[in-house]
Design a protein around this motif. Structure first.
Motif, PDB file in Angstrom:
ATOM      1  N   UNK A  54       0.840  -1.197   0.000  1.00 38.78           N
ATOM      2  CA  UNK A  54       0.000   0.000   0.000  1.00 38.78           C
ATOM      3  C   UNK A  54       0.873   1.244   0.000  1.00 38.78           C
ATOM      4  N   UNK A  55       0.484   2.237  -0.788  1.00 40.62           N
ATOM      5  CA  UNK A  55       1.141   3.543  -0.769  1.00 40.62           C
ATOM      6  C   UNK A  55       0.066   4.624  -0.632  1.00 40.62           C
ATOM      7  N   UNK A  56       0.523   5.831  -0.295  1.00 37.11           N
ATOM      8  CA  UNK A  56      -0.364   7.008  -0.194  1.00 37.11           C
ATOM      9  C   UNK A  56      -1.437   6.854   0.881  1.00 37.11           C
ATOM     10  N   UNK A  57      -1.208   5.998   1.872  1.00 33.95           N
ATOM     11  CA  UNK A  57      -2.187   5.856   2.951  1.00 33.95           C
ATOM     12  C   UNK A  57      -2.146   7.103   3.835  1.00 33.95           C
ATOM     13  N   UNK A  58      -3.269   7.757   4.082  1.00 32.15           N
ATOM     14  CA  UNK A  58      -3.290   8.916   4.981  1.00 32.15           C
ATOM     15  C   UNK A  58      -2.810   8.526   6.381  1.00 32.15           C
ATOM     16  N   UNK A  59      -2.240   9.494   7.086  1.00 35.58           N
ATOM     17  CA  UNK A  59      -1.686   9.225   8.416  1.00 35.58           C
ATOM     18  C   UNK A  59      -2.722   8.675   9.374  1.00 35.58           C
ATOM     19  N   UNK A  60      -3.986   9.042   9.168  1.00 35.80           N
ATOM     20  CA  UNK A  60      -5.050   8.591  10.065  1.00 35.80           C
ATOM     21  C   UNK A  60      -5.688   7.281   9.633  1.00 35.80           C
ATOM     22  N   UNK A  61      -5.224   6.684   8.554  1.00 36.32           N
ATOM     23  CA  UNK A  61      -5.846   5.467   8.028  1.00 36.32           C
ATOM     24  C   UNK A  61      -5.524   4.267   8.921  1.00 36.32           C
ATOM     25  N   UNK A  62      -6.384   3.257   8.926  1.00 41.11           N
ATOM     26  CA  UNK A  62      -6.129   2.063   9.746  1.00 41.11           C
ATOM     27  C   UNK A  62      -4.803   1.382   9.424  1.00 41.11           C
ATOM     28  N   UNK A  63      -4.370   1.466   8.159  1.00 40.17           N
ATOM     29  CA  UNK A  63      -3.118   0.812   7.771  1.00 40.17           C
ATOM     30  C   UNK A  63      -1.922   1.366   8.525  1.00 40.17           C
ATOM     31  N   UNK A  64      -1.993   2.617   8.967  1.00 36.33           N
ATOM     32  CA  UNK A  64      -0.890   3.230   9.692  1.00 36.33           C
ATOM     33  C   UNK A  64      -1.156   3.341  11.191  1.00 36.33           C
TER      34      UNK A  64
END
Length: 483
Positions: A373-383
């Motif tokens: 995954x790329x470009x995940x927002x800082x608040x996204x579950x992935x991060x």
């Protein structure tokens, strides 16, 4: 094992059925079929195990460190003898690729050998007094009866990680394995008894954590709780232990940053980042949940990582060529699918993967594509969340100050990774990163003679090395005067 066979549990060194009369069906996550059936323990079995431990432990505590070391050394030899059988048990109940399962058995062997040596070389302290003809002795003595609660992701290695130091220090231990993976702990227990551990010193109680956990914490005979698992379970144990002022050690997971600067060897960093993220199908607390790459090499890193992930072989975990197996359970698969789906919905982009696998040989079991995954927002579950799946999230950063802020923007603090050839930066960042362990220009996992302990929601206390052994000992100061 036939479909009708029910494996007994071990209570006070004696094999038998649990008093609950319940049976736990263990699923093979690669096929969805049964891997075995196990008798289930109840709070009454906790009482029996504790009572047996209280009888056996004082005798074991009086044994010499050489005698305890000999038993652990013999246990290591038995694990080596049965390495292939044990690896196949791990794979059958967890879906871990067989090559990694063999490595896990090696880890269990390492714990036994290390603590056999550590207890022989451990020492107390002799201190001077302020008066004449006086000394202070600080002795290290066993805590008594230990309750060890372990998760499903390393069912054999984590059993050894708790049992070996507990026995080395002169304690008895009651082990509560995960409901998903009790077979490895029971197989380990067979070898512990074969190695010559006294009857009563070890019990293995499969069953519900929500039932057995409180029973272990509440038992007046238990002197220490050591637990590896979820934040939710850790909070419950800590809260319940407060009434008794019961010592607790908790390892509760992580959200590890993996930081790559432009001056590093990018190909080496990619190999390490992918290897750590995909280790054990992404199901390890030390896996890099957030990979941060300096802007000038970001595109190169993503391209190489995507290529490397695309080459990973997903398939039968018993095949020596397989690198990625299934998720441990339907619930774990659903959680990874949720995290990836929600992250894609808020702007993340998958360069490869991103879906559950259902076709052909993946129609049964719990399979998810290796994903970048790329470009995940800082608040996204992935991060923000611990993914616990084969998902590599990569984000670009522009400065050291920025990436340190991002790395520390988490409630967890277990592991961090740093790739750079700038020694001054290594010194600055190894101090600035808020985690219990930092890996510099190398991948994990942790080593047995280190100390594996987290900050924040990653827990308190810790495992491994001489500091981990101290967990299983309590100190007694003796003030001496002579004429």
């Amino acid at each position: 094992m036939s479909e009708t066979t029910v494996s007994p549990l071990l209570v006070g060194g004696v094999w038998g059925d649990g008093s609950s009369d319940s049976v736990l069906e263990v699923e093979n996550p690669a096929t969805g079929r049964s891997a075995g059936r196990v008798s289930v323990a109840s709070p009454a079995d906790v009482d029996r195990a504790v009572n047996a431990a209280l009888v056996a432990q004082p005798r074991w505590a009086r044994s010499t460190v050489g005698e305890r070391a000999a038993v652990l050394t013999r246990l290591a030899e038995l694990l080596e003898r049965d390495r292939e059988r044990l690896a196949r048990i791990i794979t059958s109940e967890l879906g871990k690729p067989i090559t990694e399962a063999r490595g896990e058995v090696g880890g269990a062997i390492g714990f036994c050998r290390y603590f056999a040596a550590a207890i022989v070389t451990s020492s107390g302290e002799l201190l001077p007094s302020t008066g004449p003809n006086r000394e202070l002795w600080i002795r290290r003595e066993p805590v008594g009866v230990v309750a060890g609660i372990i998760p499903w992701n390393y069912p054999l290695a984590l059993a050894a990680r708790k049992v070996a130091p507990a026995l080395a220090a002169g304690n008895a231990i009651i082990l509560k394995p995960s409901e998903l993976t009790p077979l490895s702990a029971l197989a380990f227990a067979e070898l512990v008894l074969e190695a010559g551990v006294d009857e009563g010193l070890l019990s293995v109680l499969p069953g519900s954590g929500s039932i057995l956990g409180p029973a272990l914490v509440a038992s007046p005979g238990v002197s220490l709780i050591t637990m590896t698992g979820s934040v939710r379970a850790g909070r419950s144990i800590l809260s319940n232990a407060a009434d008794r002022v019961l010592p607790v050690s908790l390892e509760l997971g992580g959200n590890a940053p993996f930081i790559v600067f432009a001056d590093s060897n990018v190909e080496q960093a990619v190999e390490a980042a992918v290897g750590m993220r995909m280790m054990n199908n992404g199901q390890a607390c030390v896996c890099n949940e957030r990979t941060y790459v300096e802007e000038s090499v970001f595109e190169e890193f993503v391209a190489l990582a995507t290529e490397r992930v695309s080459s990973l072989r997903v398939g039968d975990p018993l095949d020596d060529l397989t690198e990625i197996g299934p998720k441990a359970s339907a619930g774990e698969l659903a959680n990874v699918e949720r995290i990836v789906g929600d992250s894609l919905a808020v702007g993340a982009r998958a360069t490869i993967g991103g879906r559950r696998l259902t076709s052909d040989s993946f129609s049964e079991g719990h399979w998810f594509e290796p994903t970048v995954l790329v470009d995940a927002p800082a608040s996204s579950p992935a991060l923000k969340e611990e993914i616990f799946g084969p998902v590599l999230s990569v984000t670009a950063f522009s400065s050291e100050e920025q990436v340190v802020g991002w790395a520390n923007d988490t409630e967890f603090g277990l592991s961090s990774y740093l790739y750079t050839q700038n020694f001054s930066r290594v010194m600055r960042m190894s101090a600035a990163l808020e985690s219990g362990e930092v890996f510099v220009n190398r991948a994990g996992p942790e080593e047995v003679n280190g100390f594996h302990g987290g900050w924040g929601l990653s827990g308190l206390g810790g495992d491994d090395g001489s500091h981990g052994l101290e967990l299983y000992q309590r100190k007694k100061t003796v003030y001496v005067e002579w004429q």
